[in-house]
Design a protein around this motif. Structure first.
Motif, short mmCIF file in Angstrom:
data_model
loop_
_atom_site.label_atom_id
_atom_site.label_comp_id
_atom_site.label_asym_id
_atom_site.label_seq_id
_atom_site.Cartn_x
_atom_site.Cartn_y
_atom_site.Cartn_z
N GLY A 98 -18.11 -8.32 -11.00
CA GLY A 98 -18.51 -8.85 -12.30
C GLY A 98 -18.44 -7.80 -13.39
O GLY A 98 -18.86 -6.66 -13.20
N PHE A 99 -17.90 -8.20 -14.56
CA PHE A 99 -17.71 -7.30 -15.70
C PHE A 99 -18.70 -7.66 -16.81
O PHE A 99 -18.90 -8.84 -17.11
CB PHE A 99 -16.29 -7.43 -16.25
N MET A 100 -19.29 -6.62 -17.45
CA MET A 100 -20.28 -6.85 -18.49
C MET A 100 -20.09 -5.88 -19.65
O MET A 100 -19.64 -4.74 -19.46
CB MET A 100 -21.70 -6.69 -17.93
N THR A 101 -20.45 -6.35 -20.85
CA THR A 101 -20.36 -5.49 -22.03
C THR A 101 -21.62 -5.61 -22.88
O THR A 101 -22.32 -6.63 -22.85
CB THR A 101 -19.12 -5.83 -22.87
N CYS A 102 -21.88 -4.55 -23.66
CA CYS A 102 -22.97 -4.57 -24.64
C CYS A 102 -22.42 -4.29 -26.03
O CYS A 102 -23.18 -4.06 -26.97
CB CYS A 102 -24.05 -3.56 -24.27
N ASN A 103 -21.08 -4.28 -26.15
CA ASN A 103 -20.45 -4.04 -27.46
C ASN A 103 -19.12 -4.80 -27.47
O ASN A 103 -19.03 -5.87 -26.86
CB ASN A 103 -20.28 -2.54 -27.73
N THR A 104 -18.11 -4.29 -28.13
CA THR A 104 -16.83 -5.01 -28.19
C THR A 104 -15.87 -4.62 -27.06
O THR A 104 -14.83 -5.25 -26.90
CB THR A 104 -16.13 -4.77 -29.54
N ASP A 105 -16.18 -3.58 -26.29
CA ASP A 105 -15.33 -3.21 -25.16
C ASP A 105 -15.35 -4.33 -24.12
O ASP A 105 -16.39 -4.97 -23.91
CB ASP A 105 -15.81 -1.92 -24.51
N HIS A 106 -14.24 -4.53 -23.45
CA HIS A 106 -14.19 -5.58 -22.42
C HIS A 106 -15.31 -5.41 -21.41
O HIS A 106 -15.97 -6.38 -21.02
CB HIS A 106 -12.85 -5.58 -21.69
N HIS A 107 -15.53 -4.20 -20.96
CA HIS A 107 -16.67 -3.95 -20.08
C HIS A 107 -17.19 -2.53 -20.26
O HIS A 107 -16.44 -1.60 -20.51
CB HIS A 107 -16.36 -4.23 -18.61
N VAL A 108 -18.49 -2.43 -20.18
CA VAL A 108 -19.22 -1.16 -20.21
C VAL A 108 -19.79 -0.89 -18.81
O VAL A 108 -19.96 0.25 -18.41
CB VAL A 108 -20.34 -1.21 -21.27
N LEU A 109 -20.07 -1.97 -18.11
CA LEU A 109 -20.54 -1.92 -16.73
C LEU A 109 -19.73 -2.92 -15.91
O LEU A 109 -19.33 -3.97 -16.42
CB LEU A 109 -22.01 -2.34 -16.63
N ASN A 110 -19.49 -2.60 -14.65
CA ASN A 110 -19.12 -3.66 -13.73
C ASN A 110 -19.73 -3.42 -12.37
O ASN A 110 -20.11 -2.28 -12.02
CB ASN A 110 -17.60 -3.91 -13.66
N PHE A 111 -19.87 -4.51 -11.62
CA PHE A 111 -20.60 -4.48 -10.35
C PHE A 111 -19.70 -5.00 -9.23
O PHE A 111 -19.12 -6.09 -9.34
CB PHE A 111 -21.87 -5.34 -10.45
N PHE A 112 -19.60 -4.23 -8.18
CA PHE A 112 -18.72 -4.50 -7.06
C PHE A 112 -19.57 -4.76 -5.82
O PHE A 112 -20.25 -3.86 -5.33
CB PHE A 112 -17.79 -3.29 -6.86
N THR A 113 -19.57 -6.01 -5.34
CA THR A 113 -20.32 -6.32 -4.13
C THR A 113 -19.71 -5.56 -2.96
O THR A 113 -18.52 -5.69 -2.67
CB THR A 113 -20.30 -7.83 -3.84
N SER A 114 -20.55 -4.78 -2.28
CA SER A 114 -20.05 -3.87 -1.26
C SER A 114 -21.11 -3.66 -0.19
O SER A 114 -22.30 -3.87 -0.43
CB SER A 114 -19.69 -2.52 -1.91
N GLU A 115 -20.67 -3.24 0.98
CA GLU A 115 -21.61 -2.91 2.05
C GLU A 115 -22.21 -1.54 1.86
O GLU A 115 -23.18 -1.18 2.54
CB GLU A 115 -20.91 -3.00 3.41
N THR A 116 -21.63 -0.74 0.97
CA THR A 116 -22.15 0.60 0.70
C THR A 116 -22.66 0.68 -0.73
O THR A 116 -22.26 -0.09 -1.60
CB THR A 116 -21.07 1.67 0.91
N LYS A 117 -23.53 1.64 -0.99
CA LYS A 117 -24.10 1.83 -2.31
C LYS A 117 -23.50 3.08 -2.94
O LYS A 117 -23.11 4.02 -2.26
CB LYS A 117 -25.63 1.98 -2.21
N GLY A 118 -23.44 3.09 -4.26
CA GLY A 118 -22.95 4.26 -4.98
C GLY A 118 -21.98 3.87 -6.07
O GLY A 118 -21.65 2.69 -6.26
N MET A 119 -21.50 4.85 -6.79
CA MET A 119 -20.56 4.59 -7.86
C MET A 119 -19.20 4.20 -7.29
O MET A 119 -18.72 4.81 -6.34
CB MET A 119 -20.42 5.83 -8.74
N HIS A 120 -18.59 3.18 -7.87
CA HIS A 120 -17.19 2.87 -7.54
C HIS A 120 -16.28 3.76 -8.36
O HIS A 120 -15.43 4.47 -7.82
CB HIS A 120 -16.88 1.40 -7.80
N HIS A 121 -16.46 3.76 -9.70
CA HIS A 121 -15.71 4.71 -10.53
C HIS A 121 -16.37 4.88 -11.89
O HIS A 121 -17.16 4.05 -12.32
CB HIS A 121 -14.24 4.28 -10.70
N LEU A 122 -16.04 5.98 -12.53
CA LEU A 122 -16.41 6.24 -13.92
C LEU A 122 -15.11 6.29 -14.71
O LEU A 122 -14.16 6.97 -14.32
CB LEU A 122 -17.16 7.56 -14.06
#
Length: 293
Positions: free
Chosen positions: A170-194
């Protein structure tokens, strides 16, 4: 009550400070601005006192991330408001060197999130002369057990859901950028990418030559994604954090619920949608040995 408008900083656990400092200073091209009493080192992309924090640790990976907001209300009033949304926020003891009034909470997946209204500017502002020199820290992607749950949670903070890859990204934004955050359902926890925003395609390509000459290899890309339409490529920093370099990302017009038209869109108007994995990862039809998901 509060208007969250910017991804301000990302704080990493760091085991080898010298290698990571060298990467963010000499490869990325950010400016080191301060080292605090706990040994955390702060880096600025251009104007903010910091956009990256490296904190000494016995582990690697994301430690916390912060968003800037604007509000006419006091910290205590915002805390009370967040409680009505079932968000248990508090004032973070000590704050940061340049952002003293920080509210902090833990999201449903256990990530530490900061909210701050202001940050001091660095004394010598602007971009450096050597390195990748991104425009800014653009977006953060994190692994979660339930992307749908995270999307609904961040909607309470005013974020908009812009796109999905099937039902797991899922992709989310708080401004005009397409996304500022996104969430990747995964069996592991942690950052996917910056992700770091480049000025244009030529900037991106010249950066790839710079990375090669400095011993940094690409893991994926470049190619154009579907959701967001950004041209992107990926590499790892010295501690295994996946870093995206991107340009040409969609701009969201929330008042119309569409993305600003671009010649490479197939749909006019381009609206938030659910993409299939195959059509979304590489619109150019380029196959890569390493899969992103």
């Amino acid at each position: 009550m509060l208007d969250v408008f910017k991804l301000g900083y990302v704080d990493f656990h760091v085991q080898d400070m010298e290698k990571m400092k060298q990467y963010y200073a000499e490869i990325v091209g950010f400016t080191e601005t301060e080292t605090d009493k706990n040994g955390s080192v702060y880096f600025s992309s251009s104007t903010d006192h910091h956009n990256i924090i490296l904190t000494p640790s016995d582990q690697s990976g994301i430690r916390r991330f912060g968003f800037q907001y604007v509000s006419e209300h006091s910290l205590s009033e915002i805390i009370d408001h967040l409680k009505t949304l079932d968000i248990d926020a508090s004032v973070r003891e000590g704050g940061d060197p340049a952002a003293p009034d920080i509210l902090t909470f833990t999201d449903p997946e256990g990530y530490a999130v900061d909210l701050y209204p202001s940050m001091e500017m660095r004394e010598n502002r602007g971009f450096n002369k050597e390195g990748i020199l991104p425009n800014k820290v653009g977006h953060l992607s994190i692994r979660v057990s339930d992307a749908k749950k995270e999307v609904e949670f961040y909607k309470k903070l005013g974020f908009h859901n812009t796109d999905w890859i099937e039902d797991y990204f899922g992709f989310m934004t708080c401004n005009t950028d397409h996304h500022v955050l996104n969430f990747f359902t995964s069996e592991t926890k942690g950052m996917h990418h910056l992700a770091m925003e480049m000025r244009n395609y030529q900037h991106l390509i010249s950066t790839l030559d710079f990375l090669r000459l400095n011993g940094v290899n690409l893991e994926w890309g470049p190619s154009r994604h579907g959701a967001g339409h950004n041209i992107a490529c990926y590499h790892y920093d010295p501690e295994g954090n996946l870093i995206e370099l991107f340009t040409d990302a969609d701009k969201y017009i929330k008042e119309l619920g569409i993305f600003d038209p671009r010649p490479w869109h197939k749909e006019f108007p381009q609206k938030p949608k659910v993409w299939s994995t195959d059509e979304c990862l590489s619109l150019w039809g380029v196959d890569f040995e390493k899969a992103l998901v």
